[in-house]
Design an enzyme around this catalytic site. Sequence first.
Site, short mmCIF file in Angstrom:
data_model
loop_
_atom_site.label_atom_id
_atom_site.label_comp_id
_atom_site.label_asym_id
_atom_site.label_seq_id
_atom_site.Cartn_x
_atom_site.Cartn_y
_atom_site.Cartn_z
N LYS A 246 -2.53 -14.09 -8.93
CA LYS A 246 -1.74 -15.29 -8.63
C LYS A 246 -2.65 -16.51 -8.50
O LYS A 246 -2.37 -17.56 -9.07
CB LYS A 246 -0.98 -15.09 -7.31
CG LYS A 246 -0.43 -16.38 -6.73
CD LYS A 246 0.23 -16.17 -5.38
CE LYS A 246 -0.69 -16.08 -4.20
NZ LYS A 246 -1.17 -17.36 -3.62
N ASN A 247 -3.74 -16.35 -7.76
CA ASN A 247 -4.58 -17.51 -7.47
C ASN A 247 -5.45 -17.93 -8.65
O ASN A 247 -6.11 -18.96 -8.60
CB ASN A 247 -5.43 -17.27 -6.22
CG ASN A 247 -4.57 -17.31 -4.97
OD1 ASN A 247 -3.41 -17.73 -5.02
ND2 ASN A 247 -5.12 -16.87 -3.84
N ARG B 24 1.57 -25.09 -1.45
CA ARG B 24 0.46 -26.03 -1.34
C ARG B 24 -0.31 -26.16 -2.65
O ARG B 24 -0.85 -27.22 -2.96
CB ARG B 24 -0.53 -25.56 -0.28
CG ARG B 24 0.08 -25.29 1.04
CD ARG B 24 -0.98 -24.80 1.98
NE ARG B 24 -2.04 -25.79 2.11
CZ ARG B 24 -1.98 -26.83 2.89
NH1 ARG B 24 -0.91 -27.04 3.62
NH2 ARG B 24 -2.97 -27.69 2.96
N ILE C 193 -12.43 -18.76 7.92
CA ILE C 193 -11.93 -19.69 6.89
C ILE C 193 -10.75 -20.52 7.42
O ILE C 193 -10.70 -21.73 7.24
CB ILE C 193 -11.51 -18.94 5.61
CG1 ILE C 193 -12.65 -18.03 5.12
CG2 ILE C 193 -11.08 -19.92 4.51
CD1 ILE C 193 -13.89 -18.73 4.61
N1 EPU Z 1 -10.48 -27.48 3.58
C1 EPU Z 1 -10.68 -28.75 4.06
N2 EPU Z 1 -10.49 -29.80 3.20
C2 EPU Z 1 -10.12 -29.64 1.91
C3 EPU Z 1 -9.92 -28.33 1.42
C4 EPU Z 1 -10.11 -27.27 2.28
O1 EPU Z 1 -11.01 -28.93 5.23
O2 EPU Z 1 -9.95 -30.63 1.19
C5 EPU Z 1 -10.67 -26.33 4.47
C6 EPU Z 1 -9.37 -25.55 4.67
O3 EPU Z 1 -8.56 -26.12 5.68
C7 EPU Z 1 -9.87 -24.17 4.99
C8 EPU Z 1 -11.16 -24.08 4.16
O4 EPU Z 1 -11.54 -25.41 3.84
O5 EPU Z 1 -10.16 -24.10 6.35
C9 EPU Z 1 -11.06 -23.30 2.87
O6 EPU Z 1 -9.91 -23.73 2.17
P1 EPU Z 1 -9.78 -23.65 0.58
O7 EPU Z 1 -9.61 -25.04 0.07
O8 EPU Z 1 -10.88 -22.83 0.01
O9 EPU Z 1 -8.41 -22.87 0.43
P2 EPU Z 1 -7.33 -23.16 -0.68
O10 EPU Z 1 -8.02 -23.54 -1.92
O11 EPU Z 1 -6.29 -24.05 -0.13
C10 EPU Z 1 -7.26 -20.77 -1.71
C11 EPU Z 1 -6.22 -19.71 -1.92
C12 EPU Z 1 -5.86 -19.10 -0.59
C13 EPU Z 1 -7.13 -18.49 0.02
C14 EPU Z 1 -8.19 -19.59 0.16
C15 EPU Z 1 -9.52 -19.08 0.68
C16 EPU Z 1 -5.05 -20.47 -3.87
C17 EPU Z 1 -3.82 -21.01 -4.47
N3 EPU Z 1 -5.05 -20.30 -2.56
O12 EPU Z 1 -6.67 -21.73 -0.85
O13 EPU Z 1 -4.94 -18.04 -0.87
O14 EPU Z 1 -6.84 -17.97 1.29
O15 EPU Z 1 -8.43 -20.21 -1.11
O16 EPU Z 1 -10.01 -18.07 -0.13
O17 EPU Z 1 -6.01 -20.19 -4.59
C18 EPU Z 1 -3.18 -16.56 -0.41
O18 EPU Z 1 -3.19 -16.23 -1.60
O19 EPU Z 1 -2.53 -15.93 0.46
C19 EPU Z 1 -3.95 -17.72 0.03
C20 EPU Z 1 -3.73 -18.35 1.18
#
Ligand code: EPU
Length: 453
Positions: free
Chosen positions: A22-23, A92, A328
Amino acid sequence: MDKFVITGGTDLNGEIATSGSKNSALPALAAALLTDEPVTLRRIPRVRDIRTMERLLVDIGSHFDEDEETVRLHTPNIVSPEAPYELVKTMRASSLVLGPLVARSGRARVSAPGGCAIGSRPINLHIFGLERLGAKINQTHGYIEAEAPDGLKGAEVHFDRITVTGTEDLVMAAVLARGETVIDNAAREPEVVDLCALLSKMGAKIEGAGTSIIRVHGAAKLHGARHMIIPDRIEAGTFLIAGAITRGDVTVTGCEPEHLRALISQLEQAGASVTQPSAGALRVRVLAKLKTVDVTTEEHPGFATDLQAQFMALMTQAEGISIITETIFENRFMHAQELDRMGANIRIDGRRALVAGPIQLSGAQVIASDLRASASLVLAGLAASGETTVDRVYHIDRGYEAIETKLAGAGARIRRVGDKRTSDKQSSDKQSPDKLPSDKQPAANKQPEEASA
Ligand code: EPU
């Protein structure tokens, strides 16, 4: 709303197949916006978040065709460079269109995602990266408006912390920027590598994918491509834990063992046997008592936060006290309270959870709070005595393809119960988004308003 009814106490035996990630599929779909030629993606998982992204792309201007797990997207023109609140609040990852839209059309308007069930999750780093590439960003009325009428310009971008979709968004912006972009402290997740592989097939020049420094040499134009999405490592990991928690003998097929090294290591330390009977397959068995192990979530190649909830369920069955540290997301322990309702003994202390075991869990009515929390409750239900009802299964449908059918194929006693309204909705979801009748568009608006994945 659908529920799962699980009768626990049966060990799982047999093979369970992995779907596409999915991701990985979400950014790959967004990447199709970067070209006016068709992009064909194979092994797209049939899960709700993918439907939501497809609907968003159709609204933006993509023509869409699908056949089983293959999706063909063609975006001759960007009709509406916008991701509205109604979609972003349900998923998101809609913010993944920000980079491609501003890169291709010089304009994007994306609703700012609010907090969610697992943390505050701002997208300030996505914005910071685009500003470094010369986009003018204005945040107003809950929307992020980005403009780059003369195109983006390559730059050095250092991320203060590692962000997966932030890295993906910025790489997608940089591929059409003038000159070179260097992303420092980039995410090394397999999903980032897969996106870069797709973009390279589309003509992008990218070096360093899978390392913490990614270099992108911008191109004036990208072309169409065909690409197969990688297997879903989180789904595969969930099935491995399902085999271990039921003390069964499960072979997960069609997966990528290299992406699961951290989980395999933790399972082995807990006393499970994990072998690789053939390429792309992993077999798990538990032949002795399970021992507790301490786990700390980290960015890849560390232990994935998306497997933390499922591993916590497993640790309720191990002897001793396990310390699970979540680094995280700041609020990703909601499943602990529900596991406690099934008899688990879990104490939360800030970012640490102390899990004491082994406990004979007892079936109960529990509520899923987010995608991975739901998976952990299903796993707990498989190990529990008696009947467990997991409510709010829509969370699990966002990211697991027919999980109940896959688990039942290995002997789990699990069934979905839903009311007629939900069944009608599910059958309408099976249609292509561009073929949906207008009163069902955008159906994602009608999803519950929570966006954890
Ligand atoms: N963060 C910031 N600022 C930003 C972006 C992120 O402070 O601009 C922080 C977040 O709040 C978090 C940390 O950095 O505390 C890591 O967040 P990240 O941006 O890596 O997460 P994401 O890209 O929003 C993706 C996956 C998530 C997975 C995380 C971590 C997708 C669509 N989602 O989210 O997947 O948990 O990376 O590996 O790729 C899931 O599939 O259940 C899921 C939540």
